[in-house]
Design a protein around this motif. Sequence first.
Motif, short mmCIF file in Angstrom:
data_model
loop_
_atom_site.label_atom_id
_atom_site.label_comp_id
_atom_site.label_asym_id
_atom_site.label_seq_id
_atom_site.Cartn_x
_atom_site.Cartn_y
_atom_site.Cartn_z
N LYS A 1 36.81 90.97 52.67
CA LYS A 1 37.10 89.56 52.90
C LYS A 1 35.93 88.86 53.58
O LYS A 1 35.65 87.68 53.31
N ALA A 2 35.26 89.57 54.47
CA ALA A 2 34.16 88.96 55.22
C ALA A 2 33.04 88.48 54.31
O ALA A 2 32.53 87.36 54.45
N GLU A 3 32.64 89.31 53.36
CA GLU A 3 31.52 88.94 52.50
C GLU A 3 31.81 87.69 51.69
O GLU A 3 30.99 86.78 51.59
N ASP A 4 33.01 87.63 51.09
CA ASP A 4 33.36 86.46 50.29
C ASP A 4 33.41 85.20 51.14
O ASP A 4 32.95 84.13 50.73
N ARG A 5 33.98 85.30 52.34
CA ARG A 5 34.11 84.12 53.20
C ARG A 5 32.76 83.60 53.66
O ARG A 5 32.54 82.38 53.74
N ILE A 6 31.86 84.51 54.00
CA ILE A 6 30.54 84.08 54.46
C ILE A 6 29.82 83.30 53.36
O ILE A 6 29.24 82.23 53.60
N VAL A 7 29.86 83.81 52.15
CA VAL A 7 29.18 83.12 51.04
C VAL A 7 29.88 81.80 50.73
O VAL A 7 29.23 80.75 50.62
N ASN A 8 31.19 81.83 50.60
CA ASN A 8 31.93 80.62 50.23
C ASN A 8 31.82 79.52 51.28
O ASN A 8 31.83 78.33 50.95
N ASN A 9 31.72 79.90 52.56
CA ASN A 9 31.72 78.92 53.65
C ASN A 9 30.32 78.46 54.07
O ASN A 9 30.18 77.63 54.97
N THR A 10 29.29 78.98 53.44
CA THR A 10 27.93 78.53 53.74
C THR A 10 27.83 77.05 53.41
O THR A 10 28.05 76.63 52.28
N VAL B 1 32.33 80.08 63.80
CA VAL B 1 32.95 78.77 63.66
C VAL B 1 34.17 78.80 62.74
O VAL B 1 35.07 77.97 62.84
N ASP B 2 34.22 79.81 61.85
CA ASP B 2 35.32 79.89 60.88
C ASP B 2 36.35 80.97 61.20
O ASP B 2 37.39 81.03 60.55
N GLY B 3 36.06 81.85 62.16
CA GLY B 3 36.96 82.95 62.46
C GLY B 3 36.99 84.01 61.37
O GLY B 3 37.98 84.73 61.21
N SER B 4 35.90 84.11 60.62
CA SER B 4 35.83 85.10 59.53
C SER B 4 35.72 86.51 60.10
O SER B 4 35.23 86.70 61.22
N PRO B 5 36.16 87.52 59.33
CA PRO B 5 36.11 88.89 59.84
C PRO B 5 34.69 89.42 60.03
O PRO B 5 33.74 88.93 59.39
N ARG B 6 34.57 90.39 60.89
CA ARG B 6 33.31 91.12 61.04
C ARG B 6 33.02 91.84 59.74
O ARG B 6 33.92 92.29 59.03
N MET B 7 31.73 91.98 59.41
CA MET B 7 31.37 92.48 58.09
C MET B 7 31.04 93.96 58.06
O MET B 7 31.39 94.66 57.12
N GLY B 8 30.35 94.45 59.05
CA GLY B 8 29.93 95.85 58.99
C GLY B 8 28.63 96.03 58.23
O GLY B 8 27.94 95.06 57.89
N PRO B 9 28.27 97.28 57.89
CA PRO B 9 26.95 97.59 57.35
C PRO B 9 26.82 97.33 55.85
O PRO B 9 26.64 98.26 55.05
#
Length: 279
Positions: free
Chosen positions: A203-212, A229-237
């Motif tokens: 979920k983190a990867e999709d949200r980071i890209v979509n919310n850029t 700022v969005d409360g998106s999940p931590r992504m990891g490695p």
Amino acid sequence: MTKRYFADLDNYAESDIVIIGAGSAGLTCAYELSKIAPDVSVAIIEQNVSPGGGAWLGGQLFSAMVIRKPADKLVQELGVPFENEGDYIVVKHAALMTSTLLSKVLAAPNVKLFNATAAEDLIIKEDASVRGGKYVGGVVTNWTLVTLHHDTQSCMDPNVIEAQVVVSSCGHDGPMGAHSVKRLSKLGMVPDVPGMAALDMNKAEDRIVNNTREVVPGMVLCGMELSEVDGSPRMGPTFGAMFVSGQKAAHVALAALRKKQAAAAAKKAANAAAEAVAA
């Protein structure tokens, strides 16, 4: 050496775009801008002596870098070898990818990296015509070693780099992380900063890209700083979203810049026409 450095400071004192943070997202943003807008001046502000952020190693200080597709297209473009694992690829050492990307950015004639330089604050200007009545107009800078010792020395005033657009890629919260989000929050320009949520890689990867996006006028956020700022999940490695977010940020920032340039050109033309009528 001295003459060249201070000439760069002078040349980039008024930049088209400033990127705060030279991690994976910030470097990718700069690389993309060097391709799609070679006429645009880009200054990168990086607090560390060594740019690259956390992209020199994979998870838990391991060597390999996991990159989710479609970021494999960037890896192929850079000519970095990898192993195809289906939905993702693996570069044998993260430093191979980061050093290759960094070399392309440093070679670009329209990009200047100011490393060992901290962004201590933002330049905020008032304008009733923009959303919220304020916009980001650049960054306040200082040598990182000075920034780290403000509490032990007498007053050491900073410098500034003005910009039409600022891209912030400072990473998630930490001693100097999420700098721009935290400052915007204190200024009341972003009303709610929930902070990064717990790890959920997919979920983190999709949200980071979509919310850029451009979060406030003049400020584009990319990479893990968005999670604050969005409360998106931590992504990891995993680094695919970092690269793609940086690419997207370049296009968002360029669109914002072109809009400002067009408005300035229209205003100049209107003023010229008015002066001609008056004459």
